[in-house]
Design a protein around this motif. Structure first.
Motif, PDB file in Angstrom:
ATOM      1  N   GLU A  92      -5.001   2.033  -5.970  1.00 62.15           N
ATOM      2  CA  GLU A  92      -5.987   1.726  -4.969  1.00 62.15           C
ATOM      3  C   GLU A  92      -7.314   2.300  -5.420  1.00 62.15           C
ATOM      4  O   GLU A  92      -7.405   3.517  -5.638  1.00 62.15           O
ATOM      5  CB  GLU A  92      -5.526   2.359  -3.644  1.00 62.15           C
ATOM      6  CG  GLU A  92      -6.515   2.364  -2.529  1.00 62.15           C
ATOM      7  CD  GLU A  92      -5.954   3.089  -1.284  1.00 62.15           C
ATOM      8  OE1 GLU A  92      -4.997   3.881  -1.409  1.00 62.15           O
ATOM      9  OE2 GLU A  92      -6.482   2.863  -0.198  1.00 62.15           O
ATOM     10  N   HIS A 109       0.863  -1.191   0.000  1.00 58.23           N
ATOM     11  CA  HIS A 109       0.000   0.000   0.000  1.00 58.23           C
ATOM     12  C   HIS A 109       0.897   1.237   0.000  1.00 58.23           C
ATOM     13  O   HIS A 109       0.971   1.985   0.973  1.00 58.23           O
ATOM     14  CB  HIS A 109      -0.903  -0.043   1.243  1.00 58.23           C
ATOM     15  CG  HIS A 109      -2.025   0.945   1.219  1.00 58.23           C
ATOM     16  ND1 HIS A 109      -3.152   0.791   1.990  1.00 58.23           N
ATOM     17  CD2 HIS A 109      -2.208   2.089   0.538  1.00 58.23           C
ATOM     18  CE1 HIS A 109      -3.977   1.801   1.782  1.00 58.23           C
ATOM     19  NE2 HIS A 109      -3.426   2.616   0.911  1.00 58.23           N
ATOM     20  N   HIS A 123       2.183   4.882  -1.072  1.00 63.18           N
ATOM     21  CA  HIS A 123       1.885   6.217  -1.615  1.00 63.18           C
ATOM     22  C   HIS A 123       3.156   7.034  -1.417  1.00 63.18           C
ATOM     23  O   HIS A 123       3.258   7.810  -0.471  1.00 63.18           O
ATOM     24  CB  HIS A 123       0.711   6.860  -0.876  1.00 63.18           C
ATOM     25  CG  HIS A 123      -0.591   6.147  -1.073  1.00 63.18           C
ATOM     26  ND1 HIS A 123      -1.173   5.991  -2.315  1.00 63.18           N
ATOM     27  CD2 HIS A 123      -1.431   5.572  -0.192  1.00 63.18           C
ATOM     28  CE1 HIS A 123      -2.321   5.345  -2.177  1.00 63.18           C
ATOM     29  NE2 HIS A 123      -2.500   5.066  -0.903  1.00 63.18           N
ATOM     30  N   ASP A 154       0.292   2.497   3.732  1.00 65.03           N
ATOM     31  CA  ASP A 154      -0.456   3.709   3.355  1.00 65.03           C
ATOM     32  C   ASP A 154       0.479   4.905   3.456  1.00 65.03           C
ATOM     33  O   ASP A 154       1.578   4.829   2.937  1.00 65.03           O
ATOM     34  CB  ASP A 154      -1.719   3.835   4.218  1.00 65.03           C
ATOM     35  CG  ASP A 154      -2.744   4.807   3.622  1.00 65.03           C
ATOM     36  OD1 ASP A 154      -2.462   5.399   2.564  1.00 65.03           O
ATOM     37  OD2 ASP A 154      -3.828   4.973   4.207  1.00 65.03           O
TER      38      ASP A 154
HETATM   39 ZN   LIG Z   1      -4.133   4.228   0.179  1.00 64.44          ZN
END
Ligand SMILES: [Zn+2]
Length: 399
Positions: free
Chosen positions: A178, A86, A88, A334
Motif C-alpha cells: 500500500e 487490504h 496487514h 486493513d
Molecule cells: Zn493499509
C-alpha cells in the motif's frame, strides 16, 4: 442518592408541563433563530435552551443501551469466498507457522485469500513469497504487493525504483502497495521539499506499473476531520483526543483538499495505470464526490477498508452507490482483527437496523445493513480483485 431521585422526579414534572415562569427559574434561555445554545445547554423547544438538572456524564462514559427490538442477523462468515485486498497480517505472512495460523483465522470468517499490502520489497518480499510457496495449505491463499521506497527522490531515483519494482514483480509481487499516506503528508525529497503525490519525478514508476499490468493500491490523506480543528463540532473528537498524533494541524501539514487534489492529478495523468484508492479515497462520507471521481477516471477503483462507519450510516445511498459502481469496488479490511470482519458481512449482506460498530470511538452512531444482491457481493468480495490482479490464483471460485 435519595435526594437525586427526588430532584430528577421534580425535573421530569417540570419538563412535561413547563410553565413560562418555571422555565425562567430553571435556567431556560432564549436564542435567536439559527443561534446555537450556550455551552452546557441544549434546545428543548424552538429557540429555547435549557441545562440538564443532573450533572451530565462525559461522552466517554455515556453508553445508552438501545431498547429497539428488531431482527438481528449475525454473519460470522462471508456468504461467498472473499479476497481481503487490504491485508496487514501483522507478521503472520513471513513464516510457515504464521501462515498456518493465518489460514485458521481466515477460515473462521470466510476469507479465502489475502493480499498482503505491507509495502515490502527486496529481501523481505522474497522471503515472504518463499514462505507462502513453502506452505502447501496456504500457497494459493496469500499474495503480496510490492512497496516503493520514496526516500531520496531526486536525480537517478526513478530508474532505481523501476529496477527494484521489476525485480519485485519477477519475485512474485502481484501489484504495488500500500502506497502509504506519508506520500504527500510527510515524505521529503532529496532537496528537502515536500514530495507531492503528483510529483513528475515519480512518473516513470507509475508508467512501469501500466507496462507490467499491475495495479497501484494507494492510501492518500486520512479522514477529513483529522485535518480540522478539534472542537465540539468535530465528528472524530473522541478519536482525536485519544490519539492526538492522528491530527494534521494546518501549520504543519497540507490540507485534505490539497492532498486529494494531488492524488486526482496523479490518477488523471496516468490513464493507463490502474489505481485502487484505499478507504474509498476517504470520501465514503461524500459518495457524490467519489462517484464523480469514478465517472471521470475509468482507471480508478476503490476499496472499503476501515470506512464501514460511513457506509453503514447511509444504507439507502450506500446501497445505490455499491450497485451502480459494483465493478469498481474491492473488499479490504486493513487492520487484521478477525472478530471485526463479521461487521462488514452484516452491513453488506443484511437488512438489519441500528446495530453497533466495532470501534465506538470512531463513530457516535449505529450501522444499518445495505442488503446487496448476490451478484454484487460476488464482485466486491472476489470477482473484481481477480479481474484486477491476474497474478491471483484464478481457479476454484464460484461462478
Ligand atoms: Zn493499509
Amino acid at each position: 442518592m435519595r435526594r437525586i431521585t427526588i430532584f430528577a422526579g421534580l425535573a421530569t414534572l417540570l419538563l412535561s408541563h413547563p410553565p413560562a415562569a418555571a422555565q425562567q427559574r430553571s435556567g431556560g434561555t432564549t436564542v435567536q433563530p439559527g443561534e446555537p445554545c450556550p455551552a452546557g445547554m441544549t434546545e428543548v423547544r424552538p429557540n429555547n435552551c435549557q441545562a440538564p438538572r443532573l450533572p451530565p456524564p462525559s461522552i466517554v462514559d455515556y453508553r445508552p443501551r438501545s431498547t429497539l427490538v428488531t431482527a438481528e442477523h449475525r454473519v460470522p462468515r462471508a456468504k461467498f469466498p472473499a479476497i481481503d485486498f487490504h491485508g496487514h497480517p501483522a507478521g503472520l505472512a513471513g513464516t510457515r507457522e504464521g501462515l498456518t495460523r493465518l489460514g485458521g483465522s481466515l477460515d473462521g470468517i470466510g476469507v479465502r485469500m489475502m493480499v498482503v499490502a505491507d509495502n515490502v520489497s527486496g529481501d523481505r518480499l522474497r522471503e515472504m513469497v518463499a514462505a507462502i510457496r513453502g506452505t502447501p495449505a496456504m500457497r494459493d491463499r496469500v499474495r503480496v504487493l510490492a512497496g516503493i521506497d520514496f526516500s531520496g527522490v531526486g536525480p537517478g531515483w526513478a530508474a532505481r525504483a523501476v529496477r527494484q519494482l521489476e525485480a519485485d514483480v519477477a519475485a512474485g509481487a502481484v501489484g504495488v502497495g500500500e502506497i502509504p499516506k506519508s506520500l504527500g503528508l510527510s515524505i521529503r525529497k532529496a532537496d528537502g521539499t515536500r514530495l507531492r503525490i503528483d510529483d513528475p519525478e515519480l512518473d516513470p514508476v507509475w508508467d512501469a506499473c501500466a507496462r507490467l499490468h499491475i495495479p497501484v493500491f494507494i492510501h492518500t490523506a486520512d479522514p477529513q476531520e483529522f485535518f480540522r480543528e478539534i472542537d465540539n463540532t468535530n465528528e472524530r473528537w473522541l478519536e482525536l483526543a485519544l490519539f492526538p498524533n492522528r491530527r494534521y494541524p494546518r501549520d504543519q501539514f497540507p490540507s485534505f483538499e490539497q492532498l486529494t487534489t494531488e492524488r486526482d492529478n496523479l490518477f488523471r495523468r496516468h490513464r493507463r495505470t490502474t489505481f485502487v484508492a484505499a478507504h474509498m479515497g476517504w470520501h465514503a462520507n461524500d459518495l457524490p464526490r467519489l462517484a464523480r471521481m469514478l465517472d471521470a477516471m475509468p482507471n480508478v477503483y476503490t476499496e472499503v477498508g476501515a470506512v464501514l462507519y460511513d457506509i453503514g450510516r447511509q444504507p439507502r445511498a450506500a446501497r445505490d452507490f455499491f450497485i451502480r459502481y459494483q465493478d469498481r469496488i474491492l473488499f479490504g479490511k486493513d487492520s487484521f482483527q478477525p472478530e471485526e470482519y463479521p461487521y462488514y458481512w452484516r452491513v453488506f449482506e443484511t437488512q438489519d437496523d441500528y446495530f453497533d460498530y466495532y470501534r465506538p470511538y470512531h463513530a457516535f452512531w449505529k450501522l444499518y445493513g445495505i442488503d446487496l444482491p448476490d451478484e454484487v457481493l460476488k464482485k466486491i468480495y472476489y470477482q473484481n480483485a481477480l479481474k484486477l490482479l491476474p497474478g491471483l490464483p484464478q481457479t476454484g471460485w464460484p461462478k
